[in-house]
Design a protein around this motif. Structure first.
Motif, PDB file in Angstrom:
ATOM      1  N   VAL A   7      -0.993 -23.583  18.289  1.00 37.69           N
ATOM      2  CA  VAL A   7      -0.460 -23.657  16.926  1.00 37.69           C
ATOM      3  C   VAL A   7      -1.011 -22.506  16.092  1.00 37.69           C
ATOM      4  N   TRP A   8      -2.267 -22.149  16.312  1.00 42.60           N
ATOM      5  CA  TRP A   8      -2.899 -21.043  15.581  1.00 42.60           C
ATOM      6  C   TRP A   8      -2.093 -19.755  15.770  1.00 42.60           C
ATOM      7  N   TYR A   9      -1.697 -19.466  17.016  1.00 43.02           N
ATOM      8  CA  TYR A   9      -0.957 -18.234  17.278  1.00 43.02           C
ATOM      9  C   TYR A   9       0.519 -18.347  16.916  1.00 43.02           C
ATOM     10  N   LEU A  10       1.081 -19.539  16.980  1.00 40.34           N
ATOM     11  CA  LEU A  10       2.472 -19.708  16.558  1.00 40.34           C
ATOM     12  C   LEU A  10       2.635 -19.462  15.056  1.00 40.34           C
ATOM     13  N   VAL A  17      -1.078 -23.580   7.394  1.00 34.61           N
ATOM     14  CA  VAL A  17      -0.845 -24.344   8.626  1.00 34.61           C
ATOM     15  C   VAL A  17      -2.015 -24.181   9.577  1.00 34.61           C
ATOM     16  N   ARG A  18      -2.590 -23.007   9.631  1.00 31.43           N
ATOM     17  CA  ARG A  18      -3.762 -22.794  10.476  1.00 31.43           C
ATOM     18  C   ARG A  18      -4.932 -23.660  10.012  1.00 31.43           C
ATOM     19  N   ALA A  19      -5.100 -23.767   8.701  1.00 29.54           N
ATOM     20  CA  ALA A  19      -6.165 -24.616   8.165  1.00 29.54           C
ATOM     21  C   ALA A  19      -5.908 -26.087   8.487  1.00 29.54           C
ATOM     22  N   ILE A  20      -4.654 -26.500   8.434  1.00 33.64           N
ATOM     23  CA  ILE A  20      -4.316 -27.879   8.801  1.00 33.64           C
ATOM     24  C   ILE A  20      -4.641 -28.131  10.269  1.00 33.64           C
ATOM     25  N   ALA A  21      -4.317 -27.182  11.141  1.00 34.54           N
ATOM     26  CA  ALA A  21      -4.576 -27.350  12.574  1.00 34.54           C
ATOM     27  C   ALA A  21      -6.073 -27.475  12.858  1.00 34.54           C
ATOM     28  N   VAL A  22      -6.866 -26.614  12.268  1.00 33.07           N
ATOM     29  CA  VAL A  22      -8.315 -26.656  12.490  1.00 33.07           C
ATOM     30  C   VAL A  22      -8.923 -27.894  11.829  1.00 33.07           C
ATOM     31  N   GLY A  23      -8.462 -28.209  10.638  1.00 34.43           N
ATOM     32  CA  GLY A  23      -8.953 -29.415   9.960  1.00 34.43           C
ATOM     33  C   GLY A  23      -8.611 -30.681  10.714  1.00 34.43           C
ATOM     34  N   ALA A  77       4.446 -31.821  16.354  1.00 36.58           N
ATOM     35  CA  ALA A  77       5.469 -31.648  15.314  1.00 36.58           C
ATOM     36  C   ALA A  77       5.484 -30.199  14.808  1.00 36.58           C
ATOM     37  N   LEU A  78       4.309 -29.600  14.672  1.00 39.35           N
ATOM     38  CA  LEU A  78       4.249 -28.194  14.240  1.00 39.35           C
ATOM     39  C   LEU A  78       4.857 -27.257  15.286  1.00 39.35           C
ATOM     40  N   LYS A  79       4.603 -27.558  16.562  1.00 37.44           N
ATOM     41  CA  LYS A  79       5.173 -26.727  17.621  1.00 37.44           C
ATOM     42  C   LYS A  79       6.691 -26.854  17.649  1.00 37.44           C
ATOM     43  N   VAL A  80       7.211 -28.053  17.458  1.00 37.21           N
ATOM     44  CA  VAL A  80       8.658 -28.255  17.455  1.00 37.21           C
ATOM     45  C   VAL A  80       9.274 -27.576  16.238  1.00 37.21           C
ATOM     46  N   TYR A  81       8.592 -27.646  15.114  1.00 41.12           N
ATOM     47  CA  TYR A  81       9.084 -26.997  13.902  1.00 41.12           C
ATOM     48  C   TYR A  81       9.224 -25.505  14.087  1.00 41.12           C
ATOM     49  N   ARG A  82       8.284 -24.913  14.773  1.00 39.10           N
ATOM     50  CA  ARG A  82       8.283 -23.465  14.967  1.00 39.10           C
ATOM     51  C   ARG A  82       9.347 -23.099  15.960  1.00 39.10           C
TER      52      ARG A  82
END
Length: 82
Positions: A7-10, A17-23, A77-82
């Motif tokens: 997700v970080w690289y997507l 979004v990166r902060a959400i993924a790490v959080g 969900a983030l991966k599908v969104y991207r």
């Protein structure tokens, strides 16, 4: 952690979004550890349990999977969104 990196690289240009993924990763890990110590007690007690009657019931242990399920659902969900 691998799905977090994906997700970080997507979303390499979206810091929010990166902060959400790490959080989400950090909070999922913290909640899982808190649940382990709450449900099982100490790791020593878990490893030295002599009979299955000393262990928490399966209905309580299933709560250990909930933080991870929520975390992976968010990242999927983030991966599908991207």
């Amino acid at each position: 952690a691998v799905i977090t990196l994906r997700v970080w690289y997507l979303f390499s240009r979206n810091a929010f979004v990166r902060a959400i993924a790490v959080g989400a990763l950090c909070s999922s890990t913290a909640v899982s550890l808190a649940l382990v110590f709450t449900l099982v007690g100490t790791i020593e007690a878990f490893l030295t349990a002599s009979s299955p009657t000393q262990m928490p019931s399966a209905g309580r242990l299933v709560w250990l999977y909930v933080p991870s399920l929520i975390f992976h659902s968010i990242l999927f969900a983030l991966k599908v969104y991207r």
